[in-house]
Write a protein that holds these residues in place. Structure first.
Motif, PDB file in Angstrom:
ATOM      1  N   GLU A 113       0.812  -1.222   0.000  1.00  9.77           N
ATOM      2  CA  GLU A 113       0.000   0.000   0.000  1.00  9.77           C
ATOM      3  C   GLU A 113       0.845   1.272   0.000  1.00  9.77           C
ATOM      4  O   GLU A 113       0.380   2.322  -0.416  1.00  9.77           O
ATOM      5  CB  GLU A 113      -1.010   0.001   1.148  1.00  9.77           C
ATOM      6  CG  GLU A 113      -0.488   0.423   2.484  1.00  9.77           C
ATOM      7  CD  GLU A 113      -1.593   0.506   3.526  1.00  9.77           C
ATOM      8  OE1 GLU A 113      -2.672   1.074   3.242  1.00  9.77           O
ATOM      9  OE2 GLU A 113      -1.381   0.003   4.628  1.00  9.77           O
ATOM     10  N   ASP A 114       2.097   1.178   0.442  1.00  7.99           N
ATOM     11  CA  ASP A 114       2.968   2.347   0.463  1.00  7.99           C
ATOM     12  C   ASP A 114       3.517   2.697  -0.921  1.00  7.99           C
ATOM     13  O   ASP A 114       4.011   3.802  -1.129  1.00  7.99           O
ATOM     14  CB  ASP A 114       4.137   2.120   1.425  1.00  7.99           C
ATOM     15  CG  ASP A 114       3.661   1.910   2.856  1.00  7.99           C
ATOM     16  OD1 ASP A 114       2.805   2.687   3.309  1.00  7.99           O
ATOM     17  OD2 ASP A 114       4.144   0.961   3.506  1.00  7.99           O
ATOM     18  N   MET A 155       1.853   1.301  -4.028  1.00  9.35           N
ATOM     19  CA  MET A 155       0.902   1.004  -5.098  1.00  9.35           C
ATOM     20  C   MET A 155       0.394   2.277  -5.759  1.00  9.35           C
ATOM     21  O   MET A 155       0.428   3.357  -5.181  1.00  9.35           O
ATOM     22  CB  MET A 155      -0.268   0.187  -4.549  1.00  9.35           C
ATOM     23  CG  MET A 155      -1.175   0.951  -3.608  1.00  9.35           C
ATOM     24  SD  MET A 155      -2.390  -0.145  -2.837  1.00  9.35           S
ATOM     25  CE  MET A 155      -3.857   0.845  -2.990  1.00  9.35           C
ATOM     26  N   HIS A 160      -2.708   4.386  -7.101  1.00  8.04           N
ATOM     27  CA  HIS A 160      -4.135   4.507  -6.810  1.00  8.04           C
ATOM     28  C   HIS A 160      -4.931   5.009  -8.011  1.00  8.04           C
ATOM     29  O   HIS A 160      -6.105   4.723  -8.147  1.00  8.04           O
ATOM     30  CB  HIS A 160      -4.366   5.465  -5.635  1.00  8.04           C
ATOM     31  CG  HIS A 160      -3.757   4.987  -4.356  1.00  8.04           C
ATOM     32  ND1 HIS A 160      -4.417   4.139  -3.501  1.00  8.04           N
ATOM     33  CD2 HIS A 160      -2.544   5.219  -3.795  1.00  8.04           C
ATOM     34  CE1 HIS A 160      -3.645   3.883  -2.458  1.00  8.04           C
ATOM     35  NE2 HIS A 160      -2.501   4.516  -2.620  1.00  8.04           N
ATOM     36  N   ASP A 200      -2.971  -8.417  -1.664  1.00  7.37           N
ATOM     37  CA  ASP A 200      -3.492  -7.581  -0.583  1.00  7.37           C
ATOM     38  C   ASP A 200      -2.560  -6.393  -0.363  1.00  7.37           C
ATOM     39  O   ASP A 200      -1.341  -6.523  -0.462  1.00  7.37           O
ATOM     40  CB  ASP A 200      -3.603  -8.416   0.700  1.00  7.37           C
ATOM     41  CG  ASP A 200      -4.300  -7.671   1.804  1.00  7.37           C
ATOM     42  OD1 ASP A 200      -3.615  -6.929   2.546  1.00  7.37           O
ATOM     43  OD2 ASP A 200      -5.533  -7.813   1.933  1.00  7.37           O
ATOM     44  N   LYS A 201      -3.121  -5.260  -0.030  1.00  9.18           N
ATOM     45  CA  LYS A 201      -2.315  -4.050   0.176  1.00  9.18           C
ATOM     46  C   LYS A 201      -1.381  -4.152   1.380  1.00  9.18           C
ATOM     47  O   LYS A 201      -0.428  -3.392   1.492  1.00  9.18           O
ATOM     48  CB  LYS A 201      -3.226  -2.826   0.323  1.00  9.18           C
ATOM     49  CG  LYS A 201      -4.049  -2.823   1.596  1.00  9.18           C
ATOM     50  CD  LYS A 201      -4.911  -1.587   1.687  1.00  9.18           C
ATOM     51  CE  LYS A 201      -5.642  -1.577   3.014  1.00  9.18           C
ATOM     52  NZ  LYS A 201      -6.412  -0.362   3.204  1.00  9.18           N
ATOM     53  N   ASN A 202      -1.622  -5.107   2.280  1.00 11.74           N
ATOM     54  CA  ASN A 202      -0.802  -5.240   3.481  1.00 11.74           C
ATOM     55  C   ASN A 202       0.348  -6.240   3.345  1.00 11.74           C
ATOM     56  O   ASN A 202       1.036  -6.515   4.318  1.00 11.74           O
ATOM     57  CB  ASN A 202      -1.686  -5.615   4.678  1.00 11.74           C
ATOM     58  CG  ASN A 202      -2.658  -4.505   5.001  1.00 11.74           C
ATOM     59  OD1 ASN A 202      -2.281  -3.345   5.100  1.00 11.74           O
ATOM     60  ND2 ASN A 202      -3.929  -4.848   5.116  1.00 11.74           N
ATOM     61  N   ILE A 213      -5.029  -4.671  -6.834  1.00 11.31           N
ATOM     62  CA  ILE A 213      -5.249  -4.727  -5.387  1.00 11.31           C
ATOM     63  C   ILE A 213      -6.742  -4.504  -5.147  1.00 11.31           C
ATOM     64  O   ILE A 213      -7.308  -3.507  -5.588  1.00 11.31           O
ATOM     65  CB  ILE A 213      -4.397  -3.674  -4.667  1.00 11.31           C
ATOM     66  CG1 ILE A 213      -2.917  -3.965  -4.973  1.00 11.31           C
ATOM     67  CG2 ILE A 213      -4.664  -3.690  -3.172  1.00 11.31           C
ATOM     68  CD1 ILE A 213      -2.022  -2.789  -4.829  1.00 11.31           C
ATOM     69  N   GLU A 248     -10.029  -4.451  -2.423  1.00 13.73           N
ATOM     70  CA  GLU A 248     -10.461  -4.277  -1.037  1.00 13.73           C
ATOM     71  C   GLU A 248     -11.991  -4.225  -1.042  1.00 13.73           C
ATOM     72  O   GLU A 248     -12.577  -3.447  -1.795  1.00 13.73           O
ATOM     73  CB  GLU A 248      -9.870  -2.990  -0.456  1.00 13.73           C
ATOM     74  CG  GLU A 248     -10.171  -2.820   1.022  1.00 13.73           C
ATOM     75  CD  GLU A 248      -9.430  -1.630   1.596  1.00 13.73           C
ATOM     76  OE1 GLU A 248      -8.526  -1.848   2.415  1.00 13.73           O
ATOM     77  OE2 GLU A 248      -9.752  -0.478   1.210  1.00 13.73           O
ATOM     78  N   GLY A 294      -6.376  -0.253  -6.450  1.00 17.04           N
ATOM     79  CA  GLY A 294      -5.056   0.135  -6.930  1.00 17.04           C
ATOM     80  C   GLY A 294      -4.370  -1.004  -7.637  1.00 17.04           C
ATOM     81  O   GLY A 294      -4.964  -2.057  -7.895  1.00 17.04           O
TER      82      GLY A 294
END
Length: 155
Positions: free
Chosen positions: A24-25, A27, A29, A104-106, A126, A128, A134
């Motif tokens: 997520e840091d 990716m 968007h 997954d973004k994590n 990604i 959610e 993203g």
């Protein structure tokens, strides 16, 4: 009589800020996306205009239904020459890949790099709550690795 220290109270150790290492840091968007009914000609023009190698295909609810890549378009171009059929009215749904691995973004970027190697793909959408939020690409992972190297991997 005890030994006295003349150093005074010690300061708390300073916590170093570590570089973010999650998908997520890094990716993206803001994505270019296509619909399954979009003409293949428009996809090719868009890929060339924005210098990208592919993009997610979503439905009206922004749910991922596939990915269309420059390779998928090349297949159509190759087949059209063989069968003497121009691109004409061909649609994304005829050529998009529907079996698309997502991430997954994590997930940390190191595990993501391993997944890129394992799946031999250029990008991971990604998701959610069932929606496309993203995408992370190989280039994003390389960028993250260079940032981490600059901050953590001192020579």
């Amino acid at each position: 009589m005890g030994i006295k220290s003349f150093q005074g109270k010690r300061a708390e150790p300073e916590k170093l800020q570590s570089a973010p290492i999650l998908v997520e840091d890094y990716m993206c968007h803001s994505l270019i996306t296509f619909k399954k009914e979009d003409p293949l000609r428009m996809v090719i023009e868009t890929l060339m205009k924005f210098k990208i190698s592919g993009a997610p295909v979503v439905n009206d609810q922004n749910e991922l239904i596939g990915v269309i890549s420059d390779g998928d378009c090349m297949k159509q171009i190759s087949e059209s020459r063989y069968y003497n059929m121009p691109i004409g009215d061909k649609r994304v749904e005829e050529f998009m890949e529907t079996n698309v691995p997502t991430i997954d973004k994590n997930v940390n970027i190191f595990d993501c790099a391993s997944l890129f190697y394992k799946h031999d793909c250029r990008r991971f959408p990604i998701i959610e709550n069932g929606k496309l939020i993203g995408q992370i690409s190989r280039k994003d992972i390389l960028c993250a690795a260079m940032k981490l190297r600059a901050q953590n991997w001192h020579c």
